[in-house]
Design a protein around this motif. Structure first.
Motif, PDB file in Angstrom:
ATOM      1  N   GLY A 141       0.729  -0.766   0.164  1.00  0.00           N
ATOM      2  CA  GLY A 141      -0.410  -0.098  -0.284  1.00  0.00           C
ATOM      3  C   GLY A 141       1.047   1.334  -0.038  1.00  0.00           C
ATOM      4  O   GLY A 141       0.634   2.330   0.129  1.00  0.00           O
ATOM      5  N   GLU A 159      -7.606   4.973   1.550  1.00  0.00           N
ATOM      6  CA  GLU A 159      -6.898   4.707   2.175  1.00  0.00           C
ATOM      7  C   GLU A 159      -7.166   3.223   1.779  1.00  0.00           C
ATOM      8  O   GLU A 159      -5.836   2.031   0.895  1.00  0.00           O
ATOM      9  CB  GLU A 159      -6.819   4.101   3.809  1.00  0.00           C
ATOM     10  N   GLU A 160      -8.681   2.944   1.420  1.00  0.00           N
ATOM     11  CA  GLU A 160      -8.144   1.345   0.434  1.00  0.00           C
ATOM     12  C   GLU A 160      -8.067   1.071  -0.750  1.00  0.00           C
ATOM     13  O   GLU A 160      -7.566   0.385  -1.736  1.00  0.00           O
ATOM     14  CB  GLU A 160      -9.938   1.158   0.275  1.00  0.00           C
ATOM     15  N   PHE A 162      -5.024   2.186  -1.672  1.00  0.00           N
ATOM     16  CA  PHE A 162      -3.393   2.176  -1.804  1.00  0.00           C
ATOM     17  C   PHE A 162      -3.191   0.563  -1.666  1.00  0.00           C
ATOM     18  O   PHE A 162      -2.444  -0.260  -1.681  1.00  0.00           O
ATOM     19  CB  PHE A 162      -3.002   3.171  -0.586  1.00  0.00           C
ATOM     20  N   MET A 163      -4.327   0.046  -1.264  1.00  0.00           N
ATOM     21  CA  MET A 163      -3.869  -1.402  -0.583  1.00  0.00           C
ATOM     22  C   MET A 163      -4.270  -2.805  -2.236  1.00  0.00           C
ATOM     23  O   MET A 163      -3.843  -3.697  -1.676  1.00  0.00           O
ATOM     24  CB  MET A 163      -5.390  -1.918   0.736  1.00  0.00           C
TER      25      MET A 163
END
Length: 192
Positions: A141, A159-160, A162-163
């Motif tokens: 990430g 943020e998700e 980037f995962m």
């Protein structure tokens, strides 16, 4: 802070397209120079502040004439050690409608407490912030270590997102140049 497209910028390298350096297809800029020199950093060749400079405007033009990109990622070296150049670049990219991600060793607290650093990231959509700590290595990430935090400065990225970024990619250029990039394990070769 001097804000001009003629601002000198120490740039280690650029890459026209990458999927391992942020959400979507991205233009990537690696800056040259990092006094933080975190132990275990996998880009030690970017630490010295010595190197060729470019005018920010030339890097902006290179990014904006690259077709099919969703945004730009600036990493290093340490992008915030050249705050004027970063501010101009991020501003121009943002005004062109592209998203801006910056990977920095500075913490959010350090950035917020320094007016120059805060100004440098005013047009950045997402920062991945904090010193690399090799004992906390995650390499996923776009966080080299688990202590690094996502700091969303707009609602463009989550943020998700980037995962979902691949941990690594191998790119072969038209001239046969092989580039290994992303949050990859130490494999012994130079990478960007």
């Amino acid at each position: 802070m001097e804000l001009s497209l003629a601002t000198a910028w120490r740039v280690h390298a650029t890459l026209a397209r990458s999927r391992a350096n942020g959400p979507g297809s991205r233009f990537v800029v690696w800056t040259q120079g990092c006094s933080l020199a975190c132990p275990g950093c996998f880009n030690p060749q970017t630490h010295t502040a010595v190197g060729a400079t470019r005018q920010v405007g030339s890097v902006v033009r290179e990014a904006l004439t690259t077709t099919g990109i969703d945004g730009v990622t600036v990493t290093g070296g340490e992008p915030l050690e050249q705050p004027a150049a970063l501010a101009v670049f991020a501003g121009e990219i943002s005004r062109a409608g592209l998203g801006v991600v910056v990977i920095t060793g500075f913490s959010r607290e350090e950035i917020e407490s320094d007016p120059g650093l805060s100004a440098a990231v005013s047009d950045v959509d997402m920062l991945v912030a904090g010193r690399y700590n090799q004992r906390l290595r995650v390499a996923a990430g776009l966080r080299g270590s688990s202590n690094k935090v996502y700091w969303a400065r707009s609602d463009r990225y989550t943020e998700e997102m980037f995962m979902e970024v691949p941990q690594a990619e191998v790119l072969i250029g038209p001239d046969g140049t092989v580039t290994l990039t992303g949050m990859v394990a130490h494999l012994g070769e130079e990478r960007r």
